[in-house]
Design a protein around this motif. Sequence first.
Motif, mmCIF file in Angstrom:
data_model
loop_
_atom_site.group_PDB
_atom_site.id
_atom_site.type_symbol
_atom_site.label_atom_id
_atom_site.label_comp_id
_atom_site.label_asym_id
_atom_site.label_seq_id
_atom_site.Cartn_x
_atom_site.Cartn_y
_atom_site.Cartn_z
ATOM 1 N N THR A 191 -3.526 21.955 64.904
ATOM 2 C CA THR A 191 -3.395 23.257 65.553
ATOM 3 C C THR A 191 -1.952 23.570 65.908
ATOM 4 O O THR A 191 -1.622 24.727 66.202
ATOM 5 N N ALA A 192 -1.081 22.563 65.897
ATOM 6 C CA ALA A 192 0.350 22.795 66.094
ATOM 7 C C ALA A 192 1.080 22.862 64.764
ATOM 8 O O ALA A 192 2.077 23.571 64.641
ATOM 9 N N VAL A 193 0.594 22.122 63.758
ATOM 10 C CA VAL A 193 1.197 22.187 62.428
ATOM 11 C C VAL A 193 1.076 23.603 61.861
ATOM 12 O O VAL A 193 2.019 24.121 61.239
ATOM 13 N N ALA A 194 -0.071 24.224 62.052
ATOM 14 C CA ALA A 194 -0.302 25.558 61.497
ATOM 15 C C ALA A 194 0.749 26.566 61.967
ATOM 16 O O ALA A 194 1.391 27.223 61.141
ATOM 17 N N PRO A 195 0.987 26.749 63.288
ATOM 18 C CA PRO A 195 2.018 27.710 63.690
ATOM 19 C C PRO A 195 3.422 27.287 63.269
ATOM 20 O O PRO A 195 4.267 28.145 62.998
ATOM 21 N N ALA A 196 3.680 25.988 63.191
ATOM 22 C CA ALA A 196 5.008 25.538 62.764
ATOM 23 C C ALA A 196 5.283 25.953 61.326
ATOM 24 O O ALA A 196 6.364 26.468 61.002
ATOM 25 N N THR A 197 4.311 25.742 60.439
ATOM 26 C CA THR A 197 4.510 26.112 59.032
ATOM 27 C C THR A 197 4.510 27.620 58.851
ATOM 28 O O THR A 197 5.265 28.155 58.030
ATOM 29 N N LEU A 198 3.687 28.327 59.622
ATOM 30 C CA LEU A 198 3.689 29.786 59.537
ATOM 31 C C LEU A 198 5.029 30.355 59.998
ATOM 32 O O LEU A 198 5.570 31.281 59.380
ATOM 33 N N ALA A 199 5.568 29.803 61.076
ATOM 34 C CA ALA A 199 6.852 30.278 61.579
ATOM 35 C C ALA A 199 7.967 30.005 60.567
ATOM 36 O O ALA A 199 8.839 30.856 60.337
ATOM 37 N N CYS A 200 7.929 28.815 59.958
ATOM 38 C CA CYS A 200 8.940 28.506 58.935
ATOM 39 C C CYS A 200 8.822 29.473 57.762
ATOM 40 O O CYS A 200 9.838 29.954 57.241
ATOM 41 N N GLY A 201 7.593 29.755 57.345
ATOM 42 C CA GLY A 201 7.399 30.708 56.261
ATOM 43 C C GLY A 201 7.924 32.086 56.616
ATOM 44 O O GLY A 201 8.544 32.767 55.779
ATOM 45 N N ALA A 202 7.705 32.506 57.870
ATOM 46 C CA ALA A 202 8.188 33.817 58.303
ATOM 47 C C ALA A 202 9.708 33.871 58.287
ATOM 48 O O ALA A 202 10.302 34.885 57.885
ATOM 49 N N TYR A 242 -10.203 24.706 62.910
ATOM 50 C CA TYR A 242 -9.980 23.374 63.459
ATOM 51 C C TYR A 242 -11.052 22.994 64.480
ATOM 52 O O TYR A 242 -11.380 21.811 64.628
ATOM 53 N N ARG A 243 -11.589 23.963 65.174
ATOM 54 C CA ARG A 243 -12.720 23.676 66.069
ATOM 55 C C ARG A 243 -13.915 23.163 65.270
ATOM 56 O O ARG A 243 -14.603 22.220 65.677
ATOM 57 N N LEU A 244 -14.167 23.778 64.123
ATOM 58 C CA LEU A 244 -15.279 23.336 63.286
ATOM 59 C C LEU A 244 -15.033 21.933 62.746
ATOM 60 O O LEU A 244 -15.957 21.109 62.695
ATOM 61 N N ILE A 245 -13.802 21.637 62.323
ATOM 62 C CA ILE A 245 -13.491 20.299 61.822
ATOM 63 C C ILE A 245 -13.741 19.253 62.907
ATOM 64 O O ILE A 245 -14.302 18.183 62.651
ATOM 65 N N ALA A 246 -13.338 19.577 64.144
ATOM 66 C CA ALA A 246 -13.536 18.638 65.242
ATOM 67 C C ALA A 246 -15.015 18.418 65.523
ATOM 68 O O ALA A 246 -15.432 17.319 65.891
ATOM 69 N N ARG A 247 -15.831 19.439 65.329
ATOM 70 C CA ARG A 247 -17.243 19.353 65.688
ATOM 71 C C ARG A 247 -18.092 18.748 64.579
ATOM 72 O O ARG A 247 -18.967 17.911 64.841
ATOM 73 N N ILE A 248 -17.860 19.137 63.326
ATOM 74 C CA ILE A 248 -18.777 18.735 62.253
ATOM 75 C C ILE A 248 -18.078 17.997 61.114
ATOM 76 O O ILE A 248 -18.729 17.573 60.158
ATOM 77 N N GLY A 249 -16.754 17.850 61.183
ATOM 78 C CA GLY A 249 -16.036 17.126 60.150
ATOM 79 C C GLY A 249 -15.565 18.026 59.021
ATOM 80 O O GLY A 249 -16.067 19.136 58.845
ATOM 81 N N PRO A 250 -14.595 17.535 58.226
ATOM 82 C CA PRO A 250 -14.003 18.359 57.169
ATOM 83 C C PRO A 250 -14.958 18.680 56.031
ATOM 84 O O PRO A 250 -14.880 19.749 55.435
ATOM 85 N N ALA A 251 -15.857 17.742 55.682
ATOM 86 C CA ALA A 251 -16.730 17.966 54.527
ATOM 87 C C ALA A 251 -17.655 19.161 54.758
ATOM 88 O O ALA A 251 -17.777 20.054 53.906
ATOM 89 N N ARG A 252 -18.311 19.192 55.907
ATOM 90 C CA ARG A 252 -19.225 20.306 56.185
ATOM 91 C C ARG A 252 -18.452 21.602 56.414
ATOM 92 O O ARG A 252 -18.914 22.680 56.046
#
Length: 298
Positions: A191-202, A242-252
């Motif tokens: 959840t911190a990587v996402a804004p960091a990469t978005l900001a770099c892209g901007a 990321y909330r969904l990944i935390a709750r049910i995992g990446p596969a689902r």
Amino acid sequence: MAVDATNPAVAITPRTGAWATPLEICLLGAIWGASFLFMRVAAPEFGPAALVELRLALGAIVLAPFLWSHRGAFPLRLWPKLALIGAINSAVPFLLFAWGAERAPAGVGAICNAMTVLFTALVGATFFGERIGMGRALTLATGFAGVVVLASGRIQGAEIGLAVAAGSTAALLYGIGIHLVRRHLTGLPPTAVAPATLACGAILLLPFGMAQWPAHGPSMHAWLSVALLGVVCTGLAYVMYYRLIARIGPARTSTVTYLVPLFGVAWAWWLLGEAPTARMAIAGALILGSVAMSQRMR
């Protein structure tokens, strides 16, 4: 949309009723499917570079509190990698999809986006020594056949081959970006990587966005589409993901891949009158079928 769904450094969320998970997956699919509608509306008035610059900046602003709370995990030596991944996994793919949105119905980009799963497997086998086996190789060939079917047609009297090529290239970059995130950013809070990469892209795209800023003021519909694209489809959607990944995992959670093109086509048909064609249906069936089989073989 493409982010790394395998990073284990995700905060655990409270238990939620069983009904909430499928509802949130559908909602996320609907939001990401709508992103192609918003690009279709805004791209002709803003142009691809200005549109994507605003999208990246708004998404980074929405997610900035997550980056600030984990700022100690991002030393200066890490930012060149974040900038590279921001370009490959956000700025350039967004730009390609926006460019394609000027030239083809919104559903075309949404269908191409589903190729991300297949390109991730192909990049892993080609550059990172991952084995895919004969079965998954056949699923990859089926998915690419769907792209050929889609690119070879005409929709609303216009050739869409270049738009399909742009969308497919964006999906390829997503596949590369996922592997780079797995190998270089594992252990960091997503959840911190996402804004960091978005900001770099901007930041990287800022000169191009300013150079191509529209000479005439865009309409309110275009501005609203940009706002929804940046705040909802890029910012809030990542939080849901990321909330969904935390709750049910990446596969689902990855099952949202199947919903994005369906919602993308449906939104464009309902709100823009861009009816799906038989060729789009065949291509979508080939691509989504290959994605489903590839996921089952993992």
